[in-house]
Design a protein around this motif. Structure first.
Motif, mmCIF file in Angstrom:
data_model
loop_
_atom_site.group_PDB
_atom_site.id
_atom_site.type_symbol
_atom_site.label_atom_id
_atom_site.label_comp_id
_atom_site.label_asym_id
_atom_site.label_seq_id
_atom_site.Cartn_x
_atom_site.Cartn_y
_atom_site.Cartn_z
ATOM 1 N N UNK A 1 0.931 -1.234 -0.071
ATOM 2 C CA UNK A 1 -0.240 -0.068 -0.016
ATOM 3 C C UNK A 1 1.017 1.249 0.047
ATOM 4 N N UNK A 2 1.111 1.711 -1.352
ATOM 5 C CA UNK A 2 2.166 2.727 -1.399
ATOM 6 C C UNK A 2 1.730 4.319 -0.781
ATOM 7 N N UNK A 3 0.328 4.436 -1.152
ATOM 8 C CA UNK A 3 -0.323 5.942 -0.857
ATOM 9 C C UNK A 3 -1.742 5.693 -0.910
ATOM 10 N N UNK A 4 -2.198 6.230 0.277
ATOM 11 C CA UNK A 4 -3.777 6.603 0.306
ATOM 12 C C UNK A 4 -4.141 7.889 -0.211
ATOM 13 N N UNK A 5 -5.291 7.736 -0.950
ATOM 14 C CA UNK A 5 -5.662 9.234 -1.723
ATOM 15 C C UNK A 5 -7.019 9.565 -0.847
ATOM 16 N N UNK A 6 -7.315 8.804 0.219
ATOM 17 C CA UNK A 6 -8.672 9.297 0.721
ATOM 18 C C UNK A 6 -8.154 8.801 2.059
ATOM 19 N N UNK A 7 -9.105 9.637 3.089
ATOM 20 C CA UNK A 7 -9.101 9.438 4.648
ATOM 21 C C UNK A 7 -10.702 9.092 5.420
ATOM 22 N N UNK A 8 -10.421 8.650 6.333
ATOM 23 C CA UNK A 8 -11.617 8.246 6.961
ATOM 24 C C UNK A 8 -12.622 9.549 7.070
ATOM 25 N N UNK A 9 -14.018 9.244 6.621
ATOM 26 C CA UNK A 9 -15.016 10.292 6.512
ATOM 27 C C UNK A 9 -15.120 10.863 5.177
ATOM 28 N N UNK A 10 -14.298 10.437 4.243
ATOM 29 C CA UNK A 10 -14.433 10.825 2.706
ATOM 30 C C UNK A 10 -15.515 10.237 2.018
ATOM 31 N N UNK A 11 -16.249 10.792 1.321
ATOM 32 C CA UNK A 11 -17.265 10.142 0.337
ATOM 33 C C UNK A 11 -16.571 9.746 -0.933
#
Length: 430
Positions: free
Chosen positions: A18-28
């Motif tokens: 998992x190199x990079x998350x483009x979202x975070x908790x709470x994002x739709x």
């Protein structure tokens, strides 16, 4: 609630980082949105979301390597709630307009207003009894103040990209403003550094380079292919005179950045031919052939530093040679920049390997399982060629086919090569 899992991006993939998350908790998020970047042994790949909802929890942090199928995040599906419809307001008849009193202005004020082109009915008076003064007229004649500049948009930067920019000394403000968030690939491109090797937080970084890892993964898959698939091989030599002459005419009317290369013509001809021989377009799964309706043409692309990836051009049989060139240019650029999407690595129904730019006369490739065929092209060469009993020199290319004998035989494969040759001799149909 649904699980977003580590996808399989090829028959040879067992795990990914998992190199990079483009979202975070709470994002739709919505189905098809790019939510993460996964690093495989071959390339960094953008991963689409398969469900719509809200990111409830991130289960795997950036930098961690996990097996295929591992839950990476939890997505909550929002339940629809009844929307209250407000009652319609009572209809009230409009009140008659009140008469507007004429503004109080003396003869000198009216003369000044006429000279300055000011409409006295639109001037607010400040004199006695709200009368209009000459100062009021002069203020009304002044041009309106220039609108204030809109505040600059906030630059969206993923957390991992922000940390990477700090490490590499990249000024985020100097990057061009776009509608998409700044990602790690943008930072590396600005810093002119290659993508990092995949690693796990619980184990030391492997000494092998990315190119070596890619070759090892490819070798493992090819060994499996040669072990499990009964290959047969065919070849044909095609006169490219008509195709190259047609290309010269087409490119005269195109800007330099959109000029069509011979590779696009070869791909377009292959896609059209495969659509006419569907027995070679699909997968061998569970001891039987599963045909595919669209022709998703896998293209072997060499990566900087070594190694190959084979992303797919979707619905390739419907593309003209010019459209094929546009798609090919985009695909190669993103493949070498680490911006491929998951679907592009998992949907190819047949693969083309074009090694003519390397000076190779002919190539007999190894089938990418679970596909059942691979088409190869060598270099366009000037060779002695007889036409109507007369010997001359013509540009020719050798076309090869590697096919799975469980799905087809030499007769079917020969039909494909024959149709490719016919199309290359009628390039105006591409």
């Amino acid at each position: 609630m649904s699980e977003f899992r580590m996808p399989s991006l090829g028959a040879d993939m067992e795990s990914g980082t998992l190199l990079e998350w483009l979202v975070k908790p709470g994002d739709v998020v919505h189905k098809g949105d790019i939510v993460a970047v996964i690093d495989t042994d071959k390339a960094a790949v953008e991963i689409e979301c398969f469900d719509s909802g809200t990111i409830e929890e991130i289960l795997v942090p950036e930098g961690q390597r996990v097996p295929v199928g591992t839950a990476l995040a939890m997505i909550g599906t929002a339940e629809s709630e009844p929307v209250a419809v407000p009652p319609e307001p009572e209809t009230v008849p409009p009140s008659p307009p009140k008469p507007v009193a004429a503004p109080l202005a003396g003869p000198l004020v009216r003369k000044l207003a006429k000279e300055l082109g000011v409409d006295l009915s639109k001037v607010r008076g400040t004199g006695r009894g709200n009368g209009i003064t000459r100062a009021d007229v002069r203020r009304a004649a002044e041009p309106p103040p220039a609108p204030k500049a809109a505040p600059p948009r906030d630059r969206r930067v993923t957390p991992y990209a922000r940390r990477l920019a700090k490490e590499l000394g990249v000024d985020l403000a100097a990057l061009p403003m776009t509608d998409s968030p700044v990602r790690a690939a943008d930072i590396r491109e600005a810093a002119q550094v290659p993508a990092p090797e995949a690693s796990t937080p619980t184990a030391p970084v492997a000494p092998a380079s990315r190119a070596e890892s890619m070759r090892q993964a490819t070798a493992t898959l090819m060994a499996r292919s040669k072990r499990e698939i009964p290959h047969y091989y065919l070849s044909s030599t095609v006169d490219m005179s008509a195709a190259l002459a047609w290309l010269r005419d087409v490119n005269r009317d195109l800007p330099v950045e959109r000029r069509v290369l011979p590779a696009a013509v070869l791909l377009a001809a292959t896609a059209r031919a495969v659509a006419k021989v569907p027995a070679l377009n699909g997968f061998w799964v569970d001891d039987r052939f599963q045909p595919s309706t669209p022709v998703n043409l896998g293209v072997a692309v060499s990566i900087r530093g070594g190694g190959l990836v084979t992303p797919a051009i979707a619905e390739a049989a419907s593309l003209s040679a010019i459209e094929m060139m546009d798609r090919l240019r985009d695909l190669v650029t993103r493949a070498r920049g680490g911006r491929l999407r998951a679907g592009e690595l998992t949907t190819a129904t047949i693969t083309v390997s074009n090694m003519g730019d390397l000076g190779v006369d002919e190539v007999f490739g190894v089938i990418f399982p679970p596909q059942v065929a691979l088409v190869g092209f060598g270099k366009v060469l000037d060779r002695p060629w007889a036409v109507d009993g007369l010997l001359g020199v013509r540009p020719v290319v050798t076309v090869t086919l590697s096919a799975d004998h469980r799905a087809t035989d030499g007769h079917t494969g020969g039909r494909l090569l024959d149709i490719i040759g016919q199309l290359l001799n009628k390039p105006e149909e591409l």
